[in-house]
Design a protein around this motif. Structure first.
Motif, PDB file in Angstrom:
ATOM      1  N   THR A 133       0.823  -1.108   0.120  1.00 45.09           N
ATOM      2  CA  THR A 133      -0.143  -0.151  -0.029  1.00 45.09           C
ATOM      3  C   THR A 133       0.983   1.205   0.129  1.00 45.09           C
ATOM      4  N   TYR A 134       0.544   2.311  -0.744  1.00 43.81           N
ATOM      5  CA  TYR A 134       1.230   3.419  -0.749  1.00 43.81           C
ATOM      6  C   TYR A 134       0.127   4.375  -0.653  1.00 43.81           C
TER       7      TYR A 134
ATOM      8  N   SER B  11       3.236   7.548   2.960  1.00 44.70           N
ATOM      9  CA  SER B  11       4.196   6.606   2.467  1.00 44.70           C
ATOM     10  C   SER B  11       5.513   7.484   1.710  1.00 44.70           C
TER      11      SER B  11
ATOM     12  N   ASP C  25      -5.929   5.369  -1.155  1.00 46.25           N
ATOM     13  CA  ASP C  25      -4.521   4.874  -1.263  1.00 46.25           C
ATOM     14  C   ASP C  25      -4.384   3.950  -2.540  1.00 46.25           C
TER      15      ASP C  25
ATOM     16  N   SER D 221       9.886   3.630   1.276  1.00 43.75           N
ATOM     17  CA  SER D 221       8.983   4.029   1.858  1.00 43.75           C
ATOM     18  C   SER D 221       9.172   4.769   3.132  1.00 43.75           C
ATOM     19  N   ARG D 222       8.604   5.932   3.621  1.00 43.16           N
ATOM     20  CA  ARG D 222       8.858   6.761   4.626  1.00 43.16           C
ATOM     21  C   ARG D 222       8.279   5.937   6.024  1.00 43.16           C
ATOM     22  N   THR D 223       7.526   5.098   5.683  1.00 41.32           N
ATOM     23  CA  THR D 223       6.978   4.423   7.041  1.00 41.32           C
ATOM     24  C   THR D 223       7.599   2.960   7.388  1.00 41.32           C
TER      25      THR D 223
END
Length: 527
Positions: A428-429, A434, A462, A487-489
């Motif tokens: 998932t983005y 993200s 999303d 991804s940032r997460t």
């Protein structure tokens, strides 16, 4: 049990009442000890003695067993009869031989009334011994394994299979069966209307394809069919594949797992056989796993299979190793050059490594670093993986672990979602979470070495993508618009390929790219 007494060398019968719950064994003792005189030579035939007993109880049948052993001049010794559970009979790897099978069949018949599974593999039996044991098994049995016995001398035992109307699993793998016995066997199995699994691998089946086709065509229950390592080709292969196609015509078919590996399907009438397989791929609604390894299928014929596979929505695993094709992690069959084609390409472009690398889809740098001596040497090195960067990296690292979550089988083009236990994974983005907000987002994963991007689709606010991935750690990066970013997460991994070269990927072109950027981009992966 028949056991040796410490006080007396004579045989002594004991127990027997707990047969259904425990185990049964007959231990060796000298038949001459304590008898007063040595055993005299007896006639070779003792069938009449054994048959005349016809005991109705286990105790009587054990007495008949010992008497028959004396008549046959053999020791009443076998350690193979074991019932760990009431419904399972394990009589395998015992070197029983036909003679012992004949003398013990009455004891077995009296004691095996509740048996559902019988393993009789690797006992040195011939068709004669198999007939004796099949006569002793109950008609309600559900599983029989006669593998690794030489059963090609006679067809008589095949007719006994009509007794087993409840039979579900049957194996005669590695039994040296020829076409004649195979035909009789298929006729006998035609009465087994509940049969779900049939293993006839490792035999000498060739022209009996018509008999196999008749069996498969009329079956409404067979789901697993294993015919690997036979000699099925030519007319026999055509009839078998026709039967499989007709099975599929019955509401989509029943076969779920089909193994045709190590049969030279491509040797004679290869194009016709591949057309039949492609038709099977298009029409089946049940087939999930198929093995076509080492079937001598050329690149041109593999293209036929690839076209048929593109229209299939049920197959989760394909084995194509040893032919002129490979499977990608995305489940796509890609035809590749065989040895003849590779040597021809090298001859045509000799000295021009750039053209050779482009034609064969290999690394130019590795080709320059390890130049072949001639066309044949090039073909051998090509198929050994010497000019593929992913295989070369694995060889040079000299480590047991496999990097980038790519198994050795995947590296060599044998990505089977079933055997390697791949699972569907949702990525998932979340725009603004993200990564930056973007309308077009792709994801690259370590499953294929970050080679091919997958376009993510809208799902509410999303963007999501569903991928089949192998066991182990999955690495991925996003392309949001024209920007490639992790991804940032998710946790970050700095060294993706320890000890190897940096991982490179080509991003998809987007509308905002300039002409120069588009020209420098990936011409084959545009999004």
């Amino acid at each position: 049990a028949v056991a040796r007494s410490a006080a007396s060398p004579r045989r002594r019968l004991s127990g027997g009442s707990e047969w259904g719950k425990g185990s049964f064994a007959i231990n060796d003792s000298n038949p001459d000890s304590g008898s007063g005189s040595p055993m005299l030579p007896q006639p070779a035939s003792f069938v009449g003695v054994a048959e005349s007993l016809r005991p109705g109880t286990l105790q009587e049948s054990l007495g008949g067993f010992v008497s028959s052993c004396k008549q046959a001049k053999i020791f009443p010794s076998t350690s193979g009869i074991i019932r760990t559970e009431e419904e399972r009979l394990q009589l395998q790897y015992g070197c029983m031989t036909d003679e012992r099978a004949e003398v013990m069949r009455l004891a077995l018949r009296a004691a095996a009334g509740g048996v559902k599974e019988a393993s009789l593999r690797s006992n040195g039996l011939t068709a004669k011994g198999a007939k004796y044991l099949l006569e002793a098994l109950p008609g309600t049995i559900e599983s029989i394994d006669l593998s690794s016995n030489d059963l090609n001398q006679s067809e008589a035992w095949c007719g006994l299979l009509t007794r087993f109307s409840s039979l579900r699993r049957f194996s005669v793998a590695d039994c040296q069966l020829g076409d004649g016995v195979c035909k009789a066997l298929c006729e006998g199995l035609g009465s087994c209307t509940r049969l779900t699994s049939l293993n006839m691998s490792g035999n000498c089946i060739n022209s009996a394809g018509q008999a196999l086709a008749t069996l498969v065509r009329g079956s409404r229950t067979i789901t697993n069919l294993d015919l690997h390592w036979n000699r099925i080709m030519g007319d026999g292969a055509r009839e078998l594949l026709r039967g499989l196609a007709e099975n599929c015509a019955m509401g989509g078919g029943t076969i779920r797992d089909l193994d045709l590996a190590w049969n030279p399907l491509g040797k004679i009438n290869g194009e016709e056989h591949c057309q039949q397989l492609a038709h099977l791929f298009r029409t089946t609604k049940t087939l999930e796993h198929i093995d076509l390894s080492m079937c001598e299928i050329s690149m041109e014929h593999c293209r036929i299979l690839a076209d048929g596979l593109q229209e299939n929505r049920t197959i989760l695993g394909v084995h194509i190793a040893g032919n002129s094709a490979k499977m990608t992690p995305a489940g796509v069959m890609v035809p590749t050059q065989d040895v003849v084609d590779a040597s021809t390409i090298y001859t045509q472009h000799k000295g021009d490594f750039e053209k050779i690398a482009r034609s064969c889809g290999i690394s130019k740098e590795l080709l320059v670093a390890n130049p072949p001596a001639d066309a044949i040497d090039f073909a051998k090195k090509l198929h050994a993986g010497n000019y593929r960067s992913d295989v070369a990296d694995e060889k040079t690292t000299n480590k047991k672990e496999v990097h980038r979550s790519i198994s050795v089988e995947q590296q060599f083009g044998s990505c089977c979602w079933v055997c390697e236990r791949w699972k569907e994974t949702r990525l998932t983005y979340m725009p603004g979470v993200s990564g930056p907000a973007a309308d077009d987002v792709w994801v690259y994963t370590s499953t294929d070495g970050f080679a091919q991007p997958t376009k993510m689709v809208k799902c509410g606010a999303d963007l999501v993508a569903y991928l089949m991935v192998p066991k182990g750690q999955l690495l991925y990066v996003f392309q949001a618009g024209a920007e490639v970013l992790p991804s940032r997460t998710a946790p970050l991994i700095k060294d993706v390929n320890p000890g190897g070269p940096p991982v490179k990927l080509r991003r998809c072109r987007v509308a905002t790219d300039t002409a120069e950027a588009a020209a420098a981009g990936d011409e084959g992966a545009g999004g």
